[in-house]
Enzyme design. Structure first.
Site, PDB file in Angstrom:
ATOM      1  N   HIS A   9       0.821  -1.224   0.000  1.00 59.45           N
ATOM      2  CA  HIS A   9       0.000   0.000   0.000  1.00 59.45           C
ATOM      3  C   HIS A   9       0.854   1.273   0.000  1.00 59.45           C
ATOM      4  O   HIS A   9       0.339   2.353  -0.255  1.00 59.45           O
ATOM      5  CB  HIS A   9      -1.057  -0.030   1.121  1.00 59.45           C
ATOM      6  N   ASP A  13       0.228  -7.483   1.270  1.00 64.19           N
ATOM      7  CA  ASP A  13       0.661  -6.118   1.534  1.00 64.19           C
ATOM      8  C   ASP A  13       2.179  -5.971   1.652  1.00 64.19           C
ATOM      9  O   ASP A  13       2.685  -5.339   2.572  1.00 64.19           O
ATOM     10  CB  ASP A  13      -0.023  -5.555   2.791  1.00 64.19           C
ATOM     11  N   SER A  47       4.201   2.656   7.967  1.00 63.55           N
ATOM     12  CA  SER A  47       3.883   1.577   7.033  1.00 63.55           C
ATOM     13  C   SER A  47       5.080   1.199   6.186  1.00 63.55           C
ATOM     14  O   SER A  47       5.701   2.061   5.573  1.00 63.55           O
ATOM     15  CB  SER A  47       2.747   2.006   6.106  1.00 63.55           C
TER      16      SER A  47
END
Lengths: 349, 548
Positions: B70, B103, B185
């Site tokens: 992402h 992911d 992230s």
């Protein structure tokens, strides 16, 4: 001497190696995991349909918080080994916002229930010596519960860690209503105010049960979510009453009546909506300490017990910090003059 | 002296508090050292316009690194972004392979080698209560790309966190109470030793906002390792599934619905059967079942223990692929793939040949014997320069039983008692594969024609042997009808297995190579196990000769 130093160095190195591989949290975690249960019940509004509880007797008493969750027709409890139980609510305490459940084997007839257990549990039959075991501010604590429903079945629940920041009186609300419990809580620096988190067990670094995460509340002082635990001594009182080992003395309500009753000098301030206004007196209650002291409408309150107040909400904060039954000194601006008045408390019947 | 040591030891234990404080101080010092060592490998990831903001970690000196899918999802159009390191410099970043389901994404920083990097640790060795160090760029706080460090405990292992549809599933993840916030992230989660045990990428949030509340999740390093070959090769990774659901039955799970024609159905698994374990890990909940399976790539071989009426049986199968819903189309970059093919071969050569070996030797010869069900055959294999590959089978008296000659993968000569040869598979295919294997082994990678070779991702050895080694697979079409797969050990770079399949007939020739040992100056397996259908053979190599 040289040998000694070498040996010492070696030993320190060994100790260091040992210390760096054995997590100090391992002991507390091992104490927690088998004694914490996953709860499933009623989901309504902001109330998640899941929660956490703590086993407090070997035959299946489970301590948790008093919430809508346990109002479900079937409250289900999953122990650490993945066994599913039905549970009935055996006691609710609206003052302390605590509840006690009793596990039943699933599907068992109401009468002649087979016994549950023996289960691992935290002992809450507190004695006199217990006071010495109280956690102090700065102590490390480890917390176990099932916020966000991360674990299911036999999966171990989530762990969190932090320190006890303080032991203090709770002054909080849920939505627009004041939270009834006004007793002592342990303030934690870990985030415990999460869905499903209330009812999580809190142990110290020795693995001793020192508290249980309380319901999600908002502090009246900071207006932020408050991370706290109900301390062991409060849980003990509830446990002793719930198990009939101590008569229900309504001690808490009585204590609160003397110690933490809201102080009301009989002054109503001018308020409009949410705007912060100067503490201007609008009305005086008849027969109140304020009337007897000669406070009048349109008086502007400058200070309470020597501490200045600049708006109505600050005045409210000042009142909350006062103890009922003691006189209150106000400084007032009336027209162009400054007046000092002392409000004598009302006689309690 | 030993006695003195013990006495002094006791004394120093008695001196308790001082030494505890000392230990704490030294443990803190060690933590600081670890953070200082690993922080330079952490990347602040941005798109080409320096917008957005995630994190990443470099895992080798060439600048290959890991982040979240992402984080790079918006860069797929150009496959380009930027990566800032703690040296204050901004590097161009090339997006390689992606794993939208898990992911994860791989990138490469373009710039002067060697890059500072961190190694991947063993996430299965992580226990609840272990120290967890998250490093990244939360809230894009860092203006000079010096990353932010947060610490906490591992608060859960082998967690399953469902995704958005079939994307962004955190299958076999680690849970931590170290603060993970937007911007973290793609950043690494380190253990106490400074090894990467996971990639942070997800948090649980309550109604108050998308901020840390003590529940962060990191994709486990062991899951990522299985997808790494595909990610490095610039492919879109696919996850595996049994296409079967399970239902809880107390502390156990039983199979519920099984899709027809699925791997599970074809393996004879039936509704109501209890699933006891996957790869020797006991299964106790549906979460765990989903979590474990989701951590495997498609076509990955796994070992199940299934129970019916108290009777346990072993099932070994290859997983079906999760059919992704609503994933963007992704065209693998041929150049990235070719680069990876070359890298795999270079590592292979490095694992086999010593530094002084010539890269294009004129002549070589093998000698050994093949054990079959009917007896032992001696053989020699040799090649002179660019000339043909000659394989001879010898009788006990040393006379030649059969001779095969292959040039460039085509059998040009076959004489003698061919019927007596074992294995009886189409010899053309196996010879061609052997021919290629030797070229790859002995020639300069630059000079080999690799245009027909593809890197197709990862695989593993026999799951029954609990061998979790990850293999990198190169695929090559051989003799029109054949498909050869060369599988290299991700750790050592050595060739672990060769599979040659005749596509029309489905017949397969599998060669498993033992770990390499020194044979006449190079490292090669002395034992090679060959399987053709039900038949098994063992080649024992005794000699290897290289003429200058």
């Amino acid at each position: 001497m040289t040998i000694g130093r070498t040996c010492h160095g070696l030993l320190a190195a060994t100790l260091l190696a040992a210390a760096s591989f054995a997590s100090p949290y391992q002991g507390p975690i091992e104490a927690l995991l088998p004694r914490v249960v996953k709860l499933y019940g009623l989901a309504a509004g902001a109330q998640a349909g899941y929660g956490t509880g703590v086993i407090v007797s070997e035959d299946g008493l489970v301590l948790t918080v008093f919430s809508l969750l346990i109002d479900a027709r079937h409250v289900r409890v999953v122990t650490s080994d993945g066994t599913l139980y039905d549970a009935e609510v055996v006691r609710r305490d609206a003052d302390r916002q605590l509840a006690m459940l009793r596990l039943r084997p699933p599907g068992a007839a109401a009468e002649g229930q087979p016994a549950v257990g023996p289960l691992p549990y935290f002992d809450l039959a507190c004695g006199e010596a217990d006071a010495e075991k109280r956690v102090r501010s700065g102590d490390w604590v480890v917390i176990a519960g099932n916020p966000f429903k991360v674990a299911e079945g036999a999966e171990p629940v989530s762990i969190a860690h932090g320190i006890v920041s303080a032991r203090t009186r709770l002054d909080a609300r849920r939505s627009f209503k004041d939270f009834p419990y006004r007793g002592d809580v342990l303030v934690l620096d870990a985030v415990t105010s999460n869905p499903g988190g209330p009812g999580s067990a809190v142990v110290d670094i020795e693995g001793r049960f020192v508290g249980m995460v309380g319901r999600e509340v908002t502090s009246n002082l900071t207006h932020t979510h408050f991370n706290y635990a109900m301390p062991r001594d409060v849980l003990c009182e509830f446990f002793l009453e719930a198990t009939g080992k101590r008569p229900l003395s309504v001690p808490l309500a009585a204590q609160m009546a003397t110690e933490n009753v809201p102080v009301d000098p009989g002054i109503r301030l001018t308020r409009t909506g949410y705007r912060s206004l100067p503490p201007m007196v609008e009305r005086i209650r008849k027969g109140s300490p304020a009337e007897r002291a000669g406070v009048r409408p349109d008086d502007l309150i400058l200070s309470v017990n020597g501490r200045s107040v600049s708006d109505a909400s600050e005045y409210d904060e000042r009142l909350k910090s006062l103890t009922a039954g003691e006189p209150i000194d106000l400084v007032i601006r009336r027209g162009r003059t400054i007046v000092s008045v002392r409000l004598e408390p009302e006689k309690t019947p | 002296m030993v006695l003195l040591c013990i006495v002094l030891g006791l004394l120093s234990i008695a001196a308790g508090p001082a030494s505890t404080a000392d230990l704490v101080a030294r443990a803190e010092q060690r933590r600081i050292e670890v953070i200082e060592r690993v922080a330079p490998s952490v990347v602040c990831v941005f798109d080409s316009h320096q917008r957005g903001g995630g994190s990443g970690v470099i895992i080798d000196a060439e600048g290959y690194g890991l982040t979240n899918y992402h984080v790079v999802a918006e860069m797929l159009e150009t496959r380009r972004g930027l990566g800032g390191l703690s040296d204050g410099k901004l590097y161009e970043l090339e997006v390689l392979g992606i794993d939208p389901t898990g992911d994860v994404a791989m990138f490469r920083l373009l710039g002067d080698h060697p890059f500072p990097f961190s190694s991947l640790g063993d996430s299965d060795a992580v226990r609840v209560g272990d120290t967890a160090i998250a490093i990244g760029n939360p809230f894009t706080l860092s203006e000079d790309y010096t990353p932010t460090v947060t610490t906490g405990l591992v608060t859960g292992v082998h967690r399953y966190q469902a995704g958005v549809g079939r994307n962004l599933v955190y299958s076999d993840c680690l849970q931590v109470d170290a603060a993970i916030n937007p911007g973290n992230s793609g950043g690494p989660l380190f253990n106490r030793e400074g090894e990467v045990i996971g990639i942070n990428g997800r948090i649980s949030v309550n109604r108050r906002g998308r901020l840390n509340v003590g529940f962060g999740y990191a994709i486990s390093s062991n899951q990522i390792k299985r997808f790494m070959p595909a990610l490095r090769a610039g492919l879109k990774a696919q996850h595996g599934t049994l296409q079967a659901t399970v239902a809880s039955e107390g502390p156990h799970v039983v199979f519920d619905r099984i899709a027809p024609e699925s791997a599970a159905a074809l393996a004879g698994i039936q509704r109501g059967e209890r699933l006891t374990s996957i790869d020797a890990i006991p299964i106790a909940s549906g979460n765990q079942y989903l979590g474990l399976l989701g951590a495997y790539p498609a076509d990955w071989p796994i070992h199940l223990v299934v129970e019916r009426d108290g009777q346990a049986r072993d099932v070994v199968l290859r997983l079906d692929a999760v059919v992704p819903k609503s994933q963007r189309p992704f065209q693998p970059d041929r150049e990235v793939n070719q680069r990876e093919v070359e890298r795999v071969l270079r590592r292979f050569q490095k694992a086999v040949l010593s530094e002084r070996m010539p890269r294009r030797p004129p002549s070589w010869a093998w000698r050994g014997r093949r054990e079959t069900a009917t007896g032992t055959q001696r053989f020699t294999a040799s090649q002179v320069g660019d000339g043909p590959l000659r394989v001879q089978r010898l009788r006990d008296d040393g006379s030649v039983a059969a001779l095969l000659v292959a040039t460039e993968g085509t059998v040009t000569e076959a004489v003698g008692d061919l019927e007596a040869l074992e294995p009886p598979l189409d010899v053309k295919l196996t010879l061609a594969a052997t021919f290629v294997m030797h070229r790859w082994l002995l020639e300069n990678v630059e000079t080999i024609d690799l245009s027909g070779v593809r890197h197709v991702g990862g695989d593993r050895l026999d799951p029954r042997a609990k061998d979790d080694r990850v293999l990198e697979v190169l695929e090559w079409n051989v003799c029109q009808t054949g498909l050869a797969r060369f599988e290299f050990d991700l750790q050592t770079g050595f060739l672990a297995r060769v599979r040659v399949r005749d596509v029309p007939t489905g017949k397969e020739f599998v060669m498993d190579l033992d770990s390499p040992q020194d044979i006449g100056g190079l490292k090669w397996s002395q034992e090679i196990h060959i399987t053709v259908g039900e038949k098994r053979y063992r080649d024992l190599l005794s000699d290897w000769e290289l003429s200058p």
